[in-house]
Design a protein around this motif. Sequence first.
Motif, short mmCIF file in Angstrom:
data_model
loop_
_atom_site.label_atom_id
_atom_site.label_comp_id
_atom_site.label_asym_id
_atom_site.label_seq_id
_atom_site.Cartn_x
_atom_site.Cartn_y
_atom_site.Cartn_z
N ARG A 16 0.82 -1.22 0.00
CA ARG A 16 0.00 0.00 0.00
C ARG A 16 0.85 1.26 0.00
NH1 ARG A 16 -5.36 -0.39 1.32
NH2 ARG A 16 -5.37 1.62 0.30
N GLY A 17 2.15 1.13 -0.22
CA GLY A 17 3.02 2.30 -0.31
C GLY A 17 4.04 2.40 0.82
N MET A 18 3.92 1.52 1.81
CA MET A 18 4.86 1.55 2.92
C MET A 18 6.08 0.72 2.56
SD MET A 18 2.15 0.99 6.04
CE MET A 18 1.41 -0.47 5.31
N HIS A 32 5.03 -2.98 -8.41
CA HIS A 32 3.62 -3.21 -8.09
C HIS A 32 2.71 -2.59 -9.14
CE1 HIS A 32 -0.16 -2.21 -5.96
NE2 HIS A 32 0.05 -3.33 -5.29
N GLN A 33 2.95 -1.34 -9.47
CA GLN A 33 2.08 -0.65 -10.42
C GLN A 33 2.23 -1.20 -11.83
OE1 GLN A 33 -0.44 2.02 -9.28
NE2 GLN A 33 0.08 0.30 -7.97
N GLU A 34 3.43 -1.66 -12.19
CA GLU A 34 3.61 -2.30 -13.49
C GLU A 34 2.76 -3.58 -13.57
OE1 GLU A 34 4.79 -3.21 -17.30
OE2 GLU A 34 5.15 -1.33 -16.22
N TRP A 135 -4.20 -3.13 -5.49
CA TRP A 135 -4.62 -1.77 -5.19
C TRP A 135 -3.87 -0.77 -6.06
CZ3 TRP A 135 -3.92 -4.19 -0.06
CH2 TRP A 135 -5.09 -4.24 0.68
N GLU A 136 -4.49 0.36 -6.32
CA GLU A 136 -3.76 1.48 -6.89
C GLU A 136 -3.06 2.17 -5.73
OE1 GLU A 136 -4.30 5.40 -9.70
OE2 GLU A 136 -6.03 4.14 -9.28
N VAL A 137 -1.79 2.45 -5.88
CA VAL A 137 -1.02 3.08 -4.82
C VAL A 137 -0.66 4.49 -5.28
CG1 VAL A 137 1.10 2.99 -3.44
CG2 VAL A 137 -0.12 0.88 -4.01
#
Length: 139
Positions: A16-18, A32-34, A135-137
């Motif tokens: 989640r971005g952490m 993750h986003q890729e 999730w989108e981060v």
Amino acid sequence: MYKIRGHHLFCLVGFRGMGYSKEFAENMKRIHQELRKNPKTLIHIIEGIDQICEKYPNCGKYHCQDENIYIRDKQILEKLGIQIGQTLTWEEIESRIQKFATPEDIDILCESCTWRSYGVCKAGIQRILNGEGLWEVNK
């Protein structure tokens, strides 16, 4: 293609971005986003240090080489029916999570992980089970 070790498959689902540092979190977010945008991205399953570990901060003990981490890798791969050396798409990995995993697996397989207490990995697995993907981060 990304080279990823076993336990990071669940870490990616819960991300989640952490992270352990800004550089680590940015690297994880990029991967993750890729995968989120391109679920046909290939993942080559490796043993040991992967493209996520390589950004682990130099702040003491390097947990990526800890024996317990290798055990966690093995247990998660066994749970998903994946072997070291296999190459799958992220989409195929999500399919295996849907078929073989439950949120409660985090409590057992990732019992000693410090991130477990945040609940994001259990929620991430539930998202995969619901067909919602990663999730989108935005962080």
